[in-house]
Scaffold this motif. Structure first.
Motif, PDB file in Angstrom:
ATOM      1  N   ALA A  50       0.824  -1.204   0.000  1.00 58.78           N
ATOM      2  CA  ALA A  50       0.000   0.000   0.000  1.00 58.78           C
ATOM      3  C   ALA A  50       0.860   1.256   0.000  1.00 58.78           C
ATOM      4  CB  ALA A  50      -0.936  -0.011   1.210  1.00 58.78           C
ATOM      5  N   ARG A  51       1.933   1.237   0.766  1.00 64.65           N
ATOM      6  CA  ARG A  51       2.836   2.388   0.804  1.00 64.65           C
ATOM      7  C   ARG A  51       3.534   2.579  -0.545  1.00 64.65           C
ATOM      8  NH1 ARG A  51       5.565   1.073   6.714  1.00 64.65           N
ATOM      9  NH2 ARG A  51       3.956   2.087   7.995  1.00 64.65           N
ATOM     10  N   ASP A  52       3.963   1.477  -1.132  1.00 56.17           N
ATOM     11  CA  ASP A  52       4.687   1.565  -2.406  1.00 56.17           C
ATOM     12  C   ASP A  52       3.793   2.128  -3.509  1.00 56.17           C
ATOM     13  OD1 ASP A  52       6.754   0.418  -1.033  1.00 56.17           O
ATOM     14  OD2 ASP A  52       6.669  -1.526  -2.043  1.00 56.17           O
ATOM     15  N   ILE A  53       2.556   1.647  -3.591  1.00 55.74           N
ATOM     16  CA  ILE A  53       1.631   2.120  -4.620  1.00 55.74           C
ATOM     17  C   ILE A  53       1.309   3.599  -4.395  1.00 55.74           C
ATOM     18  CG2 ILE A  53      -0.714   1.907  -5.528  1.00 55.74           C
ATOM     19  CD1 ILE A  53       1.162  -0.297  -6.480  1.00 55.74           C
ATOM     20  N   THR A  54       1.111   3.980  -3.142  1.00 51.98           N
ATOM     21  CA  THR A  54       0.851   5.384  -2.817  1.00 51.98           C
ATOM     22  C   THR A  54       2.030   6.252  -3.205  1.00 51.98           C
ATOM     23  OG1 THR A  54      -0.599   4.735  -0.983  1.00 51.98           O
ATOM     24  CG2 THR A  54       0.251   6.984  -0.962  1.00 51.98           C
ATOM     25  N   LEU A  55       3.234   5.780  -2.928  1.00 51.60           N
ATOM     26  CA  LEU A  55       4.441   6.530  -3.277  1.00 51.60           C
ATOM     27  C   LEU A  55       4.545   6.733  -4.786  1.00 51.60           C
ATOM     28  CD1 LEU A  55       7.148   7.837  -2.510  1.00 51.60           C
ATOM     29  CD2 LEU A  55       8.186   5.562  -2.649  1.00 51.60           C
ATOM     30  N   LEU A  56       4.260   5.688  -5.556  1.00 51.82           N
ATOM     31  CA  LEU A  56       4.318   5.817  -7.015  1.00 51.82           C
ATOM     32  C   LEU A  56       3.425   6.955  -7.494  1.00 51.82           C
ATOM     33  CD1 LEU A  56       4.279   2.126  -8.379  1.00 51.82           C
ATOM     34  CD2 LEU A  56       6.242   3.584  -7.836  1.00 51.82           C
ATOM     35  N   LYS A  57       2.218   7.036  -6.956  1.00 50.53           N
ATOM     36  CA  LYS A  57       1.288   8.091  -7.365  1.00 50.53           C
ATOM     37  C   LYS A  57       1.809   9.465  -6.973  1.00 50.53           C
ATOM     38  CE  LYS A  57      -2.664   9.203  -9.288  1.00 50.53           C
ATOM     39  NZ  LYS A  57      -2.972   8.861 -10.699  1.00 50.53           N
ATOM     40  N   PHE A  58       2.363   9.582  -5.764  1.00 55.22           N
ATOM     41  CA  PHE A  58       2.826  10.877  -5.277  1.00 55.22           C
ATOM     42  C   PHE A  58       4.018  11.409  -6.072  1.00 55.22           C
ATOM     43  CE2 PHE A  58       1.016  10.286  -0.744  1.00 55.22           C
ATOM     44  CZ  PHE A  58      -0.149  10.949  -1.114  1.00 55.22           C
ATOM     45  N   ILE A  59       4.852  10.516  -6.625  1.00 56.50           N
ATOM     46  CA  ILE A  59       6.041  10.985  -7.354  1.00 56.50           C
ATOM     47  C   ILE A  59       5.798  11.072  -8.858  1.00 56.50           C
ATOM     48  CG2 ILE A  59       7.647  10.191  -5.581  1.00 56.50           C
ATOM     49  CD1 ILE A  59       8.309   7.788  -7.286  1.00 56.50           C
ATOM     50  N   GLY A  60       4.530  10.937  -9.289  1.00 57.26           N
ATOM     51  CA  GLY A  60       4.205  11.256 -10.663  1.00 57.26           C
ATOM     52  C   GLY A  60       3.918  10.114 -11.596  1.00 57.26           C
ATOM     53  N   LEU A  61       3.931   8.865 -11.105  1.00 56.34           N
ATOM     54  CA  LEU A  61       3.550   7.740 -11.944  1.00 56.34           C
ATOM     55  C   LEU A  61       2.049   7.501 -11.806  1.00 56.34           C
ATOM     56  CD1 LEU A  61       6.670   7.255 -11.026  1.00 56.34           C
ATOM     57  CD2 LEU A  61       6.307   4.961 -11.923  1.00 56.34           C
ATOM     58  N   ASN A  62       1.489   6.697 -12.697  1.00 57.80           N
ATOM     59  CA  ASN A  62       0.074   6.351 -12.636  1.00 57.80           C
ATOM     60  C   ASN A  62      -0.075   4.848 -12.418  1.00 57.80           C
ATOM     61  OD1 ASN A  62      -1.166   8.964 -13.132  1.00 57.80           O
ATOM     62  ND2 ASN A  62      -0.363   8.798 -15.212  1.00 57.80           N
ATOM     63  N   PRO A  63      -0.100   4.396 -11.162  1.00 54.30           N
ATOM     64  CA  PRO A  63      -0.249   2.967 -10.896  1.00 54.30           C
ATOM     65  C   PRO A  63      -1.686   2.500 -11.068  1.00 54.30           C
ATOM     66  CG  PRO A  63      -0.109   4.173  -8.829  1.00 54.30           C
ATOM     67  CD  PRO A  63       0.097   5.184  -9.927  1.00 54.30           C
ATOM     68  N   VAL A  64      -1.835   1.316 -11.635  1.00 51.77           N
ATOM     69  CA  VAL A  64      -3.127   0.641 -11.758  1.00 51.77           C
ATOM     70  C   VAL A  64      -2.920  -0.769 -11.219  1.00 51.77           C
ATOM     71  CG1 VAL A  64      -4.906  -0.196 -13.329  1.00 51.77           C
ATOM     72  CG2 VAL A  64      -3.764   1.996 -13.797  1.00 51.77           C
ATOM     73  N   VAL A  65      -3.718  -1.182 -10.260  1.00 46.44           N
ATOM     74  CA  VAL A  65      -3.528  -2.476  -9.609  1.00 46.44           C
ATOM     75  C   VAL A  65      -4.620  -3.441 -10.058  1.00 46.44           C
ATOM     76  CG1 VAL A  65      -3.445  -3.713  -7.398  1.00 46.44           C
ATOM     77  CG2 VAL A  65      -2.441  -1.419  -7.591  1.00 46.44           C
ATOM     78  N   VAL A  66      -4.199  -4.623 -10.511  1.00 48.79           N
ATOM     79  CA  VAL A  66      -5.109  -5.737 -10.774  1.00 48.79           C
ATOM     80  C   VAL A  66      -4.764  -6.822  -9.767  1.00 48.79           C
ATOM     81  CG1 VAL A  66      -5.884  -7.471 -12.426  1.00 48.79           C
ATOM     82  CG2 VAL A  66      -5.231  -5.183 -13.238  1.00 48.79           C
ATOM     83  N   HIS A  67      -5.705  -7.264  -8.988  1.00 48.15           N
ATOM     84  CA  HIS A  67      -5.388  -8.200  -7.915  1.00 48.15           C
ATOM     85  C   HIS A  67      -6.023  -9.567  -8.132  1.00 48.15           C
ATOM     86  CE1 HIS A  67      -9.390  -8.113  -6.015  1.00 48.15           C
ATOM     87  NE2 HIS A  67      -9.413  -6.834  -6.343  1.00 48.15           N
ATOM     88  N   GLY A  68      -5.379 -10.565  -7.570  1.00 52.61           N
ATOM     89  CA  GLY A  68      -5.962 -11.889  -7.482  1.00 52.61           C
ATOM     90  C   GLY A  68      -6.601 -12.068  -6.119  1.00 52.61           C
ATOM     91  N   GLY A  69      -6.579 -13.302  -5.647  1.00 50.55           N
ATOM     92  CA  GLY A  69      -7.165 -13.596  -4.339  1.00 50.55           C
ATOM     93  C   GLY A  69      -7.335 -15.082  -4.135  1.00 50.55           C
ATOM     94  N   GLY A  70      -6.439 -15.863  -4.752  1.00 51.80           N
ATOM     95  CA  GLY A  70      -6.548 -17.315  -4.675  1.00 51.80           C
ATOM     96  C   GLY A  70      -6.628 -17.875  -3.271  1.00 51.80           C
ATOM     97  N   PRO A  71      -5.699 -17.505  -2.372  1.00 53.88           N
ATOM     98  CA  PRO A  71      -5.769 -18.053  -1.011  1.00 53.88           C
ATOM     99  C   PRO A  71      -7.071 -17.706  -0.297  1.00 53.88           C
ATOM    100  CG  PRO A  71      -3.614 -17.086  -1.417  1.00 53.88           C
ATOM    101  CD  PRO A  71      -4.473 -16.706  -2.583  1.00 53.88           C
ATOM    102  N   GLN A  72      -7.560 -16.485  -0.496  1.00 50.44           N
ATOM    103  CA  GLN A  72      -8.800 -16.067   0.149  1.00 50.44           C
ATOM    104  C   GLN A  72      -9.991 -16.838  -0.420  1.00 50.44           C
ATOM    105  OE1 GLN A  72      -6.424 -14.156  -1.157  1.00 50.44           O
ATOM    106  NE2 GLN A  72      -6.075 -12.316   0.057  1.00 50.44           N
ATOM    107  N   ILE A  73      -9.997 -17.063  -1.740  1.00 49.12           N
ATOM    108  CA  ILE A  73     -11.073 -17.835  -2.360  1.00 49.12           C
ATOM    109  C   ILE A  73     -11.044 -19.274  -1.851  1.00 49.12           C
ATOM    110  CG2 ILE A  73     -11.916 -18.790  -4.541  1.00 49.12           C
ATOM    111  CD1 ILE A  73     -10.859 -16.198  -5.881  1.00 49.12           C
TER     112      ILE A  73
END
Length: 298
Positions: A50-73
């Motif tokens: 969460a910190r890394d993705i937030t940092l990317l946005k703050f320094i000018g990149l445009n992060p887009v996250v696609v997530h899985g969830g196998g263990p939770q499923i």
């Protein structure tokens, strides 16, 4: 500087200086990150992500996250007495399993990631592939061959889909307004039916639709290994096909590497496959000279 003031940490300063040219180079670039595996269940790694993705946005990149969830499923399926089944890394999905997949991915997992990023100061918004017509899909059929001597077998995986089209307008709108899209890999068919789609596949198609500079595939291993078990830092299409043919690349790594190749062939600049269980793996891959994973190239 007084005697009580500690000297600057030169190691930290060196790291920042090493990162500077990459921060400058990548400013404005779209980075699609496929997030999954054990990085999604370890509390420290979830916070780091969460910190890394937030940092990317703050320094000018445009992060887009696609997530899985196998263990939770799998955990919910186990509670319901449903045994998960996989072929070539794809989850076989009947009606009851599809209900669980959509509930877990589009609900609990997606909103948990959104909340974690927002807690770190980011502005994340959760999406399903069904929102805004983002992901159009059709039923997938899997061709499976047990060994070289056996004939190919066509397997009906149930409500498993493949992407037919991505409508990226909703992603563009969110990114331009300063939000971070968090996408669950569920799509809709022409008749409104719901499909479970492999998260690597969704991430690849979204990266292509967005003309992303990077597609980062987080997994539970360091990357692609050679015959001696050593990490391959860079690999091209010809070497990949050879390793698939001789069995060096197998199982769940096959769809991952095929998604990487498809993205590269469609114009995504680079596709790193890296170990998401390493703390701050995304930052280490993007902003250091050596990187930490396997970089898939043309």
């Amino acid at each position: 500087m007084t005697a009580e003031t500690p000297p600057p940490n030169s190691t930290v300063a060196d790291i920042l200086i090493e990162a500077l040219p990459y921060i400058r180079k990548f400013s404005g670039m779209t980075v699609v990150v496929k997030y999954g595996g054990h990085a999604m269940v370890d509390e420290q790694l979830k916070t780091d992500f969460a910190r890394d993705i937030t940092l990317l946005k703050f320094i000018g990149l445009n992060p887009v996250v696609v997530h899985g969830g196998g263990p939770q499923i799998n955990r919910v399926l186990d509670q319901m007495g449903i045994q998960p089944q996989f072929v070539r890394g794809m989850r076989l999905t009947d009606g009851p399993t599809m209900d669980v997949v959509e509930m877990v991915l589009g609900g609990k997992v997606n909103k948990s990631i959104v909340a974690q990023i927002n807690q770190q100061g980011g502005r994340a918004v959760g999406l399903s592939g069904k929102d805004g017509g983002l992901i159009e899909a059709r039923k997938m059929h899997i061709v499976h061959q047990a060994d070289a001597a056996s004939p190919p077998e066509i397997i009906d995986p149930g409500m498993v889909g493949e992407v037919t089209h991505v409508n990226p307008q909703i992603i563009h709108t969110l990114s331009e307004k300063g939000f971070i899209p968090i996408i669950a890999p569920v799509g809709a068919g022409r008749e409104g039916e719901t499909y479970n789609i492999n998260a690597d596949l969704v991430a690849s198609h979204i990266a292509m639709a967005l003309s992303a500079g990077r597609l980062m595939l987080l997994t539970d291993v360091d990357g692609v290994m050679d015959a001696k078990g050593q990490l391959i830092s860079s690999i091209d299409a010809a070497a990949i096909r050879s390793m698939i043919d001789d069995g060096s690349i197998s199982g769940g790594m096959i769809p991952k590497i095929e998604c990487a190749l498809a993205a590269i062939e469609s114009g995504v600049e680079k596709v790193p496959i890296l170990n998401g269980t390493r703390r701050h793996a995304i930052l280490l891959e993007l902003f250091t000279d050596r990187g930490i994973g396997t970089e898939v190239t043309e």
